[in-house]
Every structure is written in C-alpha cells, then in structure tokens.
Write a protein that holds these residues in place. Structure first.
Motif, PDB file in Angstrom:
ATOM      1  N   HIS A 340       0.854  -1.185   0.000  1.00 28.00           N
ATOM      2  CA  HIS A 340       0.000   0.000   0.000  1.00 28.00           C
ATOM      3  C   HIS A 340       0.886   1.230   0.000  1.00 28.00           C
ATOM      4  O   HIS A 340       1.636   1.479   0.948  1.00 28.00           O
ATOM      5  CB  HIS A 340      -0.894  -0.009   1.251  1.00 28.00           C
ATOM      6  N   ASN A 341       0.840   1.996  -1.078  1.00 30.88           N
ATOM      7  CA  ASN A 341       1.658   3.197  -1.187  1.00 30.88           C
ATOM      8  C   ASN A 341       1.051   4.357  -0.393  1.00 30.88           C
ATOM      9  O   ASN A 341      -0.165   4.377  -0.161  1.00 30.88           O
ATOM     10  CB  ASN A 341       1.812   3.605  -2.657  1.00 30.88           C
ATOM     11  N   PRO A 342       1.872   5.323   0.003  1.00 30.25           N
ATOM     12  CA  PRO A 342       1.356   6.469   0.773  1.00 30.25           C
ATOM     13  C   PRO A 342       0.219   7.214   0.084  1.00 30.25           C
ATOM     14  O   PRO A 342      -0.652   7.774   0.754  1.00 30.25           O
ATOM     15  CB  PRO A 342       2.588   7.354   0.941  1.00 30.25           C
ATOM     16  N   ASP A 343       0.224   7.223  -1.262  1.00 30.14           N
ATOM     17  CA  ASP A 343      -0.832   7.932  -1.978  1.00 30.14           C
ATOM     18  C   ASP A 343      -2.090   7.090  -2.163  1.00 30.14           C
ATOM     19  O   ASP A 343      -3.040   7.499  -2.836  1.00 30.14           O
ATOM     20  CB  ASP A 343      -0.321   8.419  -3.340  1.00 30.14           C
ATOM     21  N   GLY A 344      -2.078   5.889  -1.579  1.00 28.97           N
ATOM     22  CA  GLY A 344      -3.242   5.022  -1.673  1.00 28.97           C
ATOM     23  C   GLY A 344      -3.206   4.046  -2.829  1.00 28.97           C
ATOM     24  O   GLY A 344      -4.062   3.163  -2.922  1.00 28.97           O
ATOM     25  N   SER A 345      -2.220   4.179  -3.706  1.00 27.36           N
ATOM     26  CA  SER A 345      -2.111   3.257  -4.828  1.00 27.36           C
ATOM     27  C   SER A 345      -1.465   1.947  -4.371  1.00 27.36           C
ATOM     28  O   SER A 345      -0.926   1.850  -3.266  1.00 27.36           O
ATOM     29  CB  SER A 345      -1.281   3.891  -5.953  1.00 27.36           C
ATOM     30  N   THR A 346      -1.510   0.956  -5.242  1.00 27.71           N
ATOM     31  CA  THR A 346      -0.909  -0.341  -4.948  1.00 27.71           C
ATOM     32  C   THR A 346       0.418  -0.467  -5.670  1.00 27.71           C
ATOM     33  O   THR A 346       0.499  -0.231  -6.875  1.00 27.71           O
ATOM     34  CB  THR A 346      -1.848  -1.479  -5.380  1.00 27.71           C
ATOM     35  N   GLY A 347       1.450  -0.873  -4.940  1.00 23.37           N
ATOM     36  CA  GLY A 347       2.768  -1.085  -5.525  1.00 23.37           C
ATOM     37  C   GLY A 347       3.278  -2.475  -5.192  1.00 23.37           C
ATOM     38  O   GLY A 347       2.504  -3.371  -4.871  1.00 23.37           O
ATOM     39  N   TYR A 348       4.575  -2.637  -5.264  1.00 19.08           N
ATOM     40  CA  TYR A 348       5.197  -3.921  -4.943  1.00 19.08           C
ATOM     41  C   TYR A 348       6.533  -3.638  -4.276  1.00 19.08           C
ATOM     42  O   TYR A 348       7.289  -2.775  -4.725  1.00 19.08           O
ATOM     43  CB  TYR A 348       5.421  -4.754  -6.213  1.00 19.08           C
ATOM     44  N   THR A 349       6.816  -4.356  -3.182  1.00 23.65           N
ATOM     45  CA  THR A 349       8.092  -4.156  -2.503  1.00 23.65           C
ATOM     46  C   THR A 349       8.463  -5.402  -1.733  1.00 23.65           C
ATOM     47  O   THR A 349       7.605  -6.261  -1.462  1.00 23.65           O
ATOM     48  CB  THR A 349       8.045  -2.945  -1.557  1.00 23.65           C
ATOM     49  N   ALA A 350       9.723  -5.510  -1.365  1.00 21.14           N
ATOM     50  CA  ALA A 350      10.207  -6.627  -0.552  1.00 21.14           C
ATOM     51  C   ALA A 350      10.082  -6.238   0.918  1.00 21.14           C
ATOM     52  O   ALA A 350      11.000  -5.656   1.502  1.00 21.14           O
ATOM     53  CB  ALA A 350      11.647  -6.961  -0.915  1.00 21.14           C
ATOM     54  N   HIS A 351       8.943  -6.547   1.518  1.00 19.92           N
ATOM     55  CA  HIS A 351       8.752  -6.245   2.935  1.00 19.92           C
ATOM     56  C   HIS A 351       9.700  -7.094   3.788  1.00 19.92           C
ATOM     57  O   HIS A 351       9.887  -8.279   3.526  1.00 19.92           O
ATOM     58  CB  HIS A 351       7.312  -6.556   3.355  1.00 19.92           C
ATOM     59  N   MET A 352      10.277  -6.479   4.786  1.00 18.17           N
ATOM     60  CA  MET A 352      11.144  -7.141   5.762  1.00 18.17           C
ATOM     61  C   MET A 352      11.307  -6.166   6.912  1.00 18.17           C
ATOM     62  O   MET A 352      10.874  -5.007   6.809  1.00 18.17           O
ATOM     63  CB  MET A 352      12.492  -7.498   5.131  1.00 18.17           C
ATOM     64  N   PRO A 353      11.871  -6.576   8.029  1.00 17.97           N
ATOM     65  CA  PRO A 353      11.977  -5.644   9.149  1.00 17.97           C
ATOM     66  C   PRO A 353      12.620  -4.308   8.808  1.00 17.97           C
ATOM     67  O   PRO A 353      12.208  -3.273   9.326  1.00 17.97           O
ATOM     68  CB  PRO A 353      12.794  -6.436  10.165  1.00 17.97           C
ATOM     69  N   SER A 354      13.609  -4.321   7.927  1.00 15.54           N
ATOM     70  CA  SER A 354      14.246  -3.063   7.544  1.00 15.54           C
ATOM     71  C   SER A 354      13.481  -2.325   6.445  1.00 15.54           C
ATOM     72  O   SER A 354      13.878  -1.247   6.025  1.00 15.54           O
ATOM     73  CB  SER A 354      15.687  -3.317   7.079  1.00 15.54           C
ATOM     74  N   ASN A 355      12.382  -2.902   5.976  1.00  8.48           N
ATOM     75  CA  ASN A 355      11.511  -2.245   4.991  1.00  8.48           C
ATOM     76  C   ASN A 355      10.067  -2.609   5.322  1.00  8.48           C
ATOM     77  O   ASN A 355       9.358  -3.250   4.553  1.00  8.48           O
ATOM     78  CB  ASN A 355      11.869  -2.684   3.571  1.00  8.48           C
ATOM     79  N   ASP A 356       9.639  -2.194   6.501  1.00  2.00           N
ATOM     80  CA  ASP A 356       8.314  -2.528   7.021  1.00  2.00           C
ATOM     81  C   ASP A 356       7.363  -1.378   6.736  1.00  2.00           C
ATOM     82  O   ASP A 356       7.538  -0.279   7.256  1.00  2.00           O
ATOM     83  CB  ASP A 356       8.422  -2.793   8.523  1.00  2.00           C
ATOM     84  N   THR A 357       6.352  -1.641   5.922  1.00  4.65           N
ATOM     85  CA  THR A 357       5.409  -0.586   5.527  1.00  4.65           C
ATOM     86  C   THR A 357       4.029  -0.756   6.150  1.00  4.65           C
ATOM     87  O   THR A 357       3.080  -0.096   5.744  1.00  4.65           O
ATOM     88  CB  THR A 357       5.272  -0.542   3.995  1.00  4.65           C
ATOM     89  N   GLY A 358       3.899  -1.674   7.114  1.00  2.00           N
ATOM     90  CA  GLY A 358       2.596  -1.912   7.720  1.00  2.00           C
ATOM     91  C   GLY A 358       1.741  -2.898   6.964  1.00  2.00           C
ATOM     92  O   GLY A 358       0.542  -2.998   7.211  1.00  2.00           O
ATOM     93  N   VAL A 359       2.355  -3.655   6.039  1.00  2.00           N
ATOM     94  CA  VAL A 359       1.644  -4.615   5.202  1.00  2.00           C
ATOM     95  C   VAL A 359       2.118  -6.030   5.532  1.00  2.00           C
ATOM     96  O   VAL A 359       3.316  -6.303   5.552  1.00  2.00           O
ATOM     97  CB  VAL A 359       1.870  -4.325   3.706  1.00  2.00           C
TER      98      VAL A 359
END
Length: 458
Positions: A340-359
């Motif tokens: 979930h991007n800050p602007d409300g759009s949908t993106g793609y990312t490698a979530h991990m503790p050092s890149n935690d976006t709340g998803v």
C-alpha cells in the motif's frame, strides 16, 4: 483480539433474530462459525484452495502459471497471458502434491503436465534458460525489463526444482508416465548452467541476445538464489566447478556473519539486510525442493539459518517497533508482495523488518510452516477466521493485507502463491523434499559442493 469472540457474537446475533425467517446465507454463516476447522482441516483447505491458482486459473494455452491473477479480470496492460517461469516451477510442485492427495485425477494430472512439457520444449530459451516471463500463447519472451529480455537463470532454477520432481514422481510409472518423465528430464538437461558463468567463477542471473551480460548481476550470497548453484553443480550435462560456488556465491567465505538479533544468529550475511535478515521468501524459494533438515556445509546449518530468519521476522512483528495496527503473535509475516503506497495506490516491494510498511503478506507466515508450525498455523487461522472477507478468495489467501490502512489487494501473484501449497505439503508429508533430495544428480551436486545431509545419506 476478537478471534474467540467473533464466532460467538455471530451465533448470538442469529439466535436473537430467530423469530425471523433465516436466509440460506444466514444458515451457512451459523454452520461455518459453529464448526470450527481443526488444524488438519485448515491445512487441507488452504493447500487445496491455493493449488487452484495453478490449476483452475492457469494460463489456458500453456498450462503454466499466470504471472498474476486478478479475479475481477482487470489486468494492467492486457497481461492475462503472461506466464512466469519461477512461479510455474512452484506450480509444478503443487500439481504433484495435488495429485498425491487426490485433489485432481491422475489422468487430469498427466494431461496438464504433457501440455506443459510441450510448451516448455518449444518456448524461447537462451542457452537453455527460459526468460523471466513468456507469452502463454506464443512461447516468446515477454521482457521483464528493457535489458531483461533473455535468459533468467534464477527463474529457470525455480522451474527446474519442479521439473526434477515431476520426473522423479513419474519415472517408475506406467508407459505414459515414463514417457512424461523422460520429457521433463530432457528439459532439465538442456539448461547450460556453466555458460552462465561468463568464463568466471560465479554465476550470472541474466543474459540477453541483444544486451549480452549488461544486466551484470552476479549471484552472490545470501539471498534466494542458493538453489541455482545446487542445480548448476548437479547438472549432468553442463555442470559448474565447485570453485564457482565457493568463490562466487560464498564470496571466498565472506558470506559468514557473526550478527545476532533477538539472541538468534543470522549465520550468513543477508544482502542489504544484515541487521534483521531479508524478506522471508529467502527461506522459501530454494527450500521448496532442498530439505533444510540437517543440511550443512562449511558456511551454515541451513535449518538453523532458516528457522532463525523466520523467528527474527516473527519476533520483530510481535515487538512492532513502528506501532502498526494489528501486528501480534497471530498476525505477522514480512516478505515481497503487493504493498500500500502512501498515496493510496498499490505497488510492490520486498517487505522485511528493515523495509516494514505496515503490510502483512500471508505467504510469509503460511510458507514458513515447516520452520514454525505453531506460529504459522495460528496466523493462518487468524487470517481465515477473522479476516476472511478481506483475505480469502478463489485461489486462497490474497497477496497482502494491512490493518493499518484497512486495505487488501484481492489479487494474486504466482511467485507468492506457489510456496504456500508446496510448503504445507512438505510440512504434512515431506513429499517434494523426498523427491528432490533423492534425485541422483542432486545428491551428486550437493556432495560436489561440500554439503552434508545424514537424512538423505549425503
């Protein structure tokens, strides 16, 4: 938490309105909430429903896995026929598991796999390696990026995990099954792993007939690519020297790490994520075939490595240092997925503790079941019972969810969906591990690189 309260509340609500005529939907709700699934029933349900991604919703011409599946049919750039090589490898493994459990008939399995074998034989290959994406109608490369329009050795390795297991599963069968096994054996032997060294003691991820080696991505540990070296060493036709593994992947021994988190050693240096470790798919993709139980070499005990990475991810989510809504012992798991991007759009990312976006990505906790069954089943139950409307769909759990943003993708990605049914099956029976680890050339390749596994006589 509402996990034990919600079913009771729904039943009370229905009973309070008992003077009204119940609709069929109300009756179904009451039954579902009253008859709570056992752990085994839940595992069977999630495995079978996730498998549907690779069966009911496969690309029809090729029989392979679509890169993505949108139940609403709203595909970006008209890519409903784009198939993914790596995700299709996981799909092959899920088909074997489904056949073994009777989710599909043997004749249906053979018909589908014969279609796949024919497609892969005629599809674009680059020194034996398939591209990241292909067009399911034509078999032609579908560029993943401008210069990524040729062979993708890592995606090919994920495919070959499935190919080898198909061969092993059917090689002692009837005449039709033996013929199918021979077709898959030919596909596996056609990959020129050694050529992807580019004359050096390291493997390279990409080669393009137009851009040659310009992508310039050497496979150096640690990330999801260990299986590529194991298969390259195992190849009976195009094997690499052991030095490529030790000098390239292991960086001459520099892959080792002395870092710890939450009292758990990381053991190896996770590329770009040395404090907490990387996204959890690093503990999944190579290990859908490689059995980490008792698997060691001079750099790591691979069970400890993967267990520790998963537990660090779990403990991070429980600690929840960013105070995202909902994170708790039954709601955890960070890995690559939609976001979930800050602007409300949908993106793609490698979530991990050092890149935690709340998803949270369901595949993270579910596919970790082989390492953390108690924590994984608890998360799976929470996802299914308490977030069913937001997270459960025609091919199992949707790709990503956030309580912080009250958001769910309601979409699927093959590379995320694939490890779930496969790792559930490995947890339940070890089937895919047994097939892969007992393949003769895999045993030889592991020995060549200095691996040991008493479980498989290595």
């Amino acid at each position: 938490m509402l996990k034990n309260i919600l079913p009771v509340c729904l039943l009370l609500l229905l009973s309070c309105n008992s003077n009204k005529k119940e609709s069929p939907q109300q009756k179904d709700i009451a039954i579902v909430q009253h008859e709570r699934l056992t752990d085994e029933q839940l595992l069977d349900l999630v495995e079978k429903q996730s498998f549907k991604y690779f069966w009911d919703f496969a690309e029809p011409n090729s029989g392979l896995a679509r890169e993505r599946y949108h139940p609403d049919g709203n595909y970006p750039q008209n890519d409903a026929h784009v198939v993914t090589t790596g995700g299709s490898g996981f799909g092959l493994l899920s088909i074997i598991a489904a056949d073994s459990r009777g989710y599909v008939t043997r004749s249906e399995t053979l018909e589908r796999l014969e279609k796949v074998a024919g497609f892969l034989k005629n599809a674009d290959r680059f020194h034996g390696a398939w591209p990241h994406w292909m067009n399911g109608n034509t078999g032609k490369v579908q560029p993943f990026g401008k210069k990524d329009n040729g062979g993708d050795l890592v995606e090919t390795a994920f495919m070959c995990e499935g190919i080898i297991c198909v061969r092993e599963y059917f090689k002692n069968g009837n005449e039709r099954e033996k013929k199918l096994a021979a077709q898959f054996d030919e596909l596996w032997k056609g990959v020129d792993f050694n050529w992807y060294r580019n004359g050096q003691n390291v493997l390279y991820w990409h080669w393009s007939p137009e851009y040659n080696w310009e992508m310039n991505f050497p496979l150096q540990g640690y990330n999801e690519c260990l299986i590529t070296y194991v298969l390259a060493a195992s190849s009976p036709t195009h094997s690499i020297p052991a030095a490529a593994y030790h000098e390239g992947w292991a960086r001459g021994g520099a892959i080792k790490s002395s870092n710890t988190k939450y009292g758990l050693p990381l053991i190896v240096k996770h590329n770009g994520a040395e404090e907490y470790g990387g996204p959890l798919f690093w503990a999944h993709y190579s290990y859908v075939g490689l059995d980490p139980h008792g698997l060691t070499d001079e750099y790591a005990n691979y069970w400890d490595l993967n267990y520790n990475q998963v537990m660090i991810d779990y403990k991070y989510c429980v600690e929840n240092p960013k105070h995202y809504k909902g994170y708790d012992p039954d709601y955890w798991g960070l890995t690559a997925s939609y976001t979930h991007n800050p602007d409300g759009s949908t993106g793609y990312t490698a979530h991990m503790p050092s890149n935690d976006t709340g998803v949270i990505s369901p595949t993270a906790a579910v596919s970790s079941i082989v390492y953390t069954p108690e924590q994984s089943i608890a998360a799976m139950r929470n996802f299914y019972e308490n977030f069913n409307e937001q997270l459960w769909g025609p091919a199992g759990f949707y790709d990503a969810h956030s309580q912080q943003y009250d958001w769910s993708t309601k979409k699927y990605l093959a590379i995320d969906q694939g490890p779930m049914p496969v790792m559930i099956e490995n947890y339940r029976s070890g089937l895919l591990w047994k097939l892969f680890m007992n393949a003769p050339e895999v045993q030889q390749g592991l020995k060549k690189l200095g691996f040991k596994s008493g479980k498989y006589g290595i």
